[in-house]
Design a protein around this motif. Structure first.
Motif, PDB file in Angstrom:
ATOM      1  N   PRO A   1       0.825  -1.211   0.000  1.00 29.29           N
ATOM      2  CA  PRO A   1       0.000   0.000   0.000  1.00 29.29           C
ATOM      3  C   PRO A   1       0.861   1.263   0.000  1.00 29.29           C
ATOM      4  O   PRO A   1       1.992   1.267   0.462  1.00 29.29           O
ATOM      5  N   LYS A   2       0.287   2.328  -0.533  1.00 33.19           N
ATOM      6  CA  LYS A   2       0.997   3.601  -0.570  1.00 33.19           C
ATOM      7  C   LYS A   2       1.047   4.203   0.838  1.00 33.19           C
ATOM      8  O   LYS A   2       0.079   4.111   1.597  1.00 33.19           O
ATOM      9  N   PRO A   3       2.162   4.841   1.184  1.00 36.44           N
ATOM     10  CA  PRO A   3       2.237   5.478   2.503  1.00 36.44           C
ATOM     11  C   PRO A   3       1.385   6.747   2.540  1.00 36.44           C
ATOM     12  O   PRO A   3       1.254   7.450   1.533  1.00 36.44           O
ATOM     13  N   ARG A   4       0.788   7.000   3.693  1.00 36.80           N
ATOM     14  CA  ARG A   4       0.022   8.235   3.855  1.00 36.80           C
ATOM     15  C   ARG A   4       0.886   9.357   4.393  1.00 36.80           C
ATOM     16  O   ARG A   4       0.660  10.517   4.098  1.00 36.80           O
ATOM     17  N   TYR A   5       1.901   8.988   5.215  1.00 35.75           N
ATOM     18  CA  TYR A   5       2.793   9.968   5.814  1.00 35.75           C
ATOM     19  C   TYR A   5       4.223   9.445   5.742  1.00 35.75           C
ATOM     20  O   TYR A   5       4.441   8.241   5.810  1.00 35.75           O
TER      21      TYR A   5
ATOM     22  N   ALA B   1      10.129  16.271  -2.721  1.00 38.35           N
ATOM     23  CA  ALA B   1       9.446  16.095  -4.019  1.00 38.35           C
ATOM     24  C   ALA B   1       9.077  14.636  -4.259  1.00 38.35           C
ATOM     25  O   ALA B   1       7.982  14.332  -4.744  1.00 38.35           O
ATOM     26  N   GLN B   2       9.962  13.715  -3.888  1.00 39.94           N
ATOM     27  CA  GLN B   2       9.678  12.299  -4.095  1.00 39.94           C
ATOM     28  C   GLN B   2       8.520  11.835  -3.212  1.00 39.94           C
ATOM     29  O   GLN B   2       7.659  11.068  -3.653  1.00 39.94           O
ATOM     30  N   VAL B   3       8.481  12.310  -1.972  1.00 36.49           N
ATOM     31  CA  VAL B   3       7.379  11.945  -1.067  1.00 36.49           C
ATOM     32  C   VAL B   3       6.066  12.496  -1.590  1.00 36.49           C
ATOM     33  O   VAL B   3       5.044  11.808  -1.593  1.00 36.49           O
ATOM     34  N   GLU B   4       6.082  13.732  -2.037  1.00 40.02           N
ATOM     35  CA  GLU B   4       4.851  14.332  -2.573  1.00 40.02           C
ATOM     36  C   GLU B   4       4.408  13.639  -3.850  1.00 40.02           C
ATOM     37  O   GLU B   4       3.221  13.521  -4.121  1.00 40.02           O
TER      38      GLU B   4
ATOM     39  N   GLU C   1       1.934  12.641   2.783  1.00 40.92           N
ATOM     40  CA  GLU C   1       2.175  13.907   3.477  1.00 40.92           C
ATOM     41  C   GLU C   1       3.582  13.891   4.068  1.00 40.92           C
ATOM     42  O   GLU C   1       4.009  12.921   4.678  1.00 40.92           O
ATOM     43  N   VAL C   2       4.308  14.990   3.895  1.00 40.50           N
ATOM     44  CA  VAL C   2       5.671  15.118   4.396  1.00 40.50           C
ATOM     45  C   VAL C   2       5.614  15.604   5.841  1.00 40.50           C
ATOM     46  O   VAL C   2       5.049  16.652   6.132  1.00 40.50           O
ATOM     47  N   VAL C   3       6.185  14.816   6.755  1.00 41.40           N
ATOM     48  CA  VAL C   3       6.271  15.205   8.163  1.00 41.40           C
ATOM     49  C   VAL C   3       7.760  15.229   8.521  1.00 41.40           C
ATOM     50  O   VAL C   3       8.267  14.367   9.225  1.00 41.40           O
ATOM     51  N   ILE C   4       8.439  16.228   7.967  1.00 41.83           N
ATOM     52  CA  ILE C   4       9.875  16.407   8.171  1.00 41.83           C
ATOM     53  C   ILE C   4      10.086  17.856   8.583  1.00 41.83           C
ATOM     54  O   ILE C   4       9.741  18.766   7.823  1.00 41.83           O
ATOM     55  N   PRO C   5      10.632  18.111   9.761  1.00 42.77           N
ATOM     56  CA  PRO C   5      10.868  19.499  10.170  1.00 42.77           C
ATOM     57  C   PRO C   5      11.865  20.179   9.231  1.00 42.77           C
ATOM     58  O   PRO C   5      12.778  19.541   8.707  1.00 42.77           O
ATOM     59  N   SER C   6      11.676  21.459   9.028  1.00 40.04           N
ATOM     60  CA  SER C   6      12.571  22.210   8.154  1.00 40.04           C
ATOM     61  C   SER C   6      13.897  22.484   8.841  1.00 40.04           C
ATOM     62  O   SER C   6      13.949  22.719  10.049  1.00 40.04           O
TER      63      SER C   6
ATOM     64  N   ILE D   1       4.466  21.312   9.998  1.00 37.00           N
ATOM     65  CA  ILE D   1       4.325  19.858  10.109  1.00 37.00           C
ATOM     66  C   ILE D   1       3.357  19.534  11.232  1.00 37.00           C
ATOM     67  O   ILE D   1       3.079  20.364  12.099  1.00 37.00           O
ATOM     68  N   ASP D   2       2.862  18.325  11.196  1.00 41.43           N
ATOM     69  CA  ASP D   2       1.977  17.822  12.244  1.00 41.43           C
ATOM     70  C   ASP D   2       2.847  17.343  13.409  1.00 41.43           C
ATOM     71  O   ASP D   2       3.478  16.296  13.346  1.00 41.43           O
ATOM     72  N   ARG D   3       2.914  18.118  14.470  1.00 46.19           N
ATOM     73  CA  ARG D   3       3.796  17.822  15.603  1.00 46.19           C
ATOM     74  C   ARG D   3       3.405  16.534  16.324  1.00 46.19           C
ATOM     75  O   ARG D   3       4.264  15.820  16.829  1.00 46.19           O
ATOM     76  N   VAL D   4       2.126  16.228  16.364  1.00 51.64           N
ATOM     77  CA  VAL D   4       1.676  15.005  17.037  1.00 51.64           C
ATOM     78  C   VAL D   4       2.217  13.784  16.292  1.00 51.64           C
ATOM     79  O   VAL D   4       2.748  12.851  16.892  1.00 51.64           O
ATOM     80  N   ARG D   5       2.119  13.793  14.985  1.00 52.10           N
ATOM     81  CA  ARG D   5       2.660  12.676  14.194  1.00 52.10           C
ATOM     82  C   ARG D   5       4.172  12.592  14.327  1.00 52.10           C
ATOM     83  O   ARG D   5       4.735  11.514  14.384  1.00 52.10           O
ATOM     84  N   TYR D   6       4.829  13.732  14.352  1.00 53.98           N
ATOM     85  CA  TYR D   6       6.291  13.722  14.445  1.00 53.98           C
ATOM     86  C   TYR D   6       6.744  13.140  15.781  1.00 53.98           C
ATOM     87  O   TYR D   6       7.751  12.445  15.852  1.00 53.98           O
ATOM     88  N   ARG D   7       6.009  13.383  16.847  1.00 53.06           N
ATOM     89  CA  ARG D   7       6.357  12.812  18.157  1.00 53.06           C
ATOM     90  C   ARG D   7       6.221  11.303  18.161  1.00 53.06           C
ATOM     91  O   ARG D   7       6.923  10.604  18.890  1.00 53.06           O
ATOM     92  N   GLN D   8       5.336  10.760  17.351  1.00 50.90           N
ATOM     93  CA  GLN D   8       5.169   9.308  17.280  1.00 50.90           C
ATOM     94  C   GLN D   8       6.401   8.641  16.689  1.00 50.90           C
ATOM     95  O   GLN D   8       6.681   7.481  16.969  1.00 50.90           O
ATOM     96  N   ARG D   9       7.174   9.356  15.894  1.00 44.38           N
ATOM     97  CA  ARG D   9       8.401   8.833  15.319  1.00 44.38           C
ATOM     98  C   ARG D   9       9.384   8.437  16.415  1.00 44.38           C
ATOM     99  O   ARG D   9      10.107   7.457  16.304  1.00 44.38           O
ATOM    100  N   ASN D  10       9.390   9.187  17.514  1.00 41.80           N
ATOM    101  CA  ASN D  10      10.284   8.911  18.629  1.00 41.80           C
ATOM    102  C   ASN D  10       9.994   7.548  19.245  1.00 41.80           C
ATOM    103  O   ASN D  10      10.915   6.829  19.643  1.00 41.80           O
ATOM    104  N   ARG D  11       8.755   7.157  19.316  1.00 44.58           N
ATOM    105  CA  ARG D  11       8.399   5.845  19.870  1.00 44.58           C
ATOM    106  C   ARG D  11       9.020   4.711  19.057  1.00 44.58           C
ATOM    107  O   ARG D  11       9.521   3.739  19.601  1.00 44.58           O
ATOM    108  N   VAL D  12       8.969   4.852  17.755  1.00 41.69           N
ATOM    109  CA  VAL D  12       9.531   3.823  16.878  1.00 41.69           C
ATOM    110  C   VAL D  12      11.045   3.757  17.064  1.00 41.69           C
ATOM    111  O   VAL D  12      11.625   2.675  17.158  1.00 41.69           O
ATOM    112  N   GLU D  13      11.694   4.910  17.137  1.00 44.30           N
ATOM    113  CA  GLU D  13      13.149   4.925  17.313  1.00 44.30           C
ATOM    114  C   GLU D  13      13.558   4.316  18.653  1.00 44.30           C
ATOM    115  O   GLU D  13      14.547   3.589  18.738  1.00 44.30           O
ATOM    116  N   ARG D  14      12.792   4.608  19.717  1.00 45.22           N
ATOM    117  CA  ARG D  14      13.113   4.017  21.021  1.00 45.22           C
ATOM    118  C   ARG D  14      12.907   2.506  21.004  1.00 45.22           C
ATOM    119  O   ARG D  14      13.662   1.756  21.621  1.00 45.22           O
ATOM    120  N   PHE D  15      11.887   2.028  20.293  1.00 46.37           N
ATOM    121  CA  PHE D  15      11.647   0.596  20.195  1.00 46.37           C
ATOM    122  C   PHE D  15      12.826  -0.107  19.526  1.00 46.37           C
ATOM    123  O   PHE D  15      13.313  -1.123  20.010  1.00 46.37           O
TER     124      PHE D  15
END
Length: 101
Positions: free
Chosen positions: A2-6, A20-23, A28-33, A43-57
């Motif tokens: 499936p295509k990624p949503r974020y 450009a490749q993500v778009e 949706e691009v959730v990468i801080p400038s 960016i969606d800060r709530v989604r970006y914080r979820q990235r930390n959970r994956v990295e800690r795992f």
């Protein structure tokens, strides 16, 4: 597949080519400038914080020699142990680090 949503990434991936490749994928691009960018992207800060959970795992996975060196012989048994480890993390039963082998 499936295509990624974020697409979540850190500032190191904030390049015009990556954005450009993500778009182009329709995600949706959730990468801080980066600080050097003239026009900052919102960016969606709530989604970006979820990235930390994956990295800690994944950081916790690396602390277990059985997973880091892949002692299991088959992919199915390895995946089963990863699922078991994830369940233990989810329940909060792995608060201490394992002893080195």
């Amino acid at each position: 597949m499936p295509k990624p949503r974020y697409v979540l990434a850190d500032k190191g991936y904030d390049t015009n080519a990556v954005v450009a490749q993500v778009e182009q994928l329709g995600a949706e691009v959730v990468i801080p400038s980066q600080k050097s960018r003239l026009c900052c992207r919102l960016i969606d800060r709530v989604r970006y914080r979820q990235r930390n959970r994956v990295e800690r795992f994944f950081g916790r996975l690396k602390n277990f020699p059985r997973l880091a060196t892949r002692y299991e012989k088959t992919a199915v048994s390895f995946l089963g142990f990863v699922h078991f480890f994830a369940a233990l993390c989810w329940c909060g039963l792995l608060s201490v680090r394992p002893s080195p082998c």
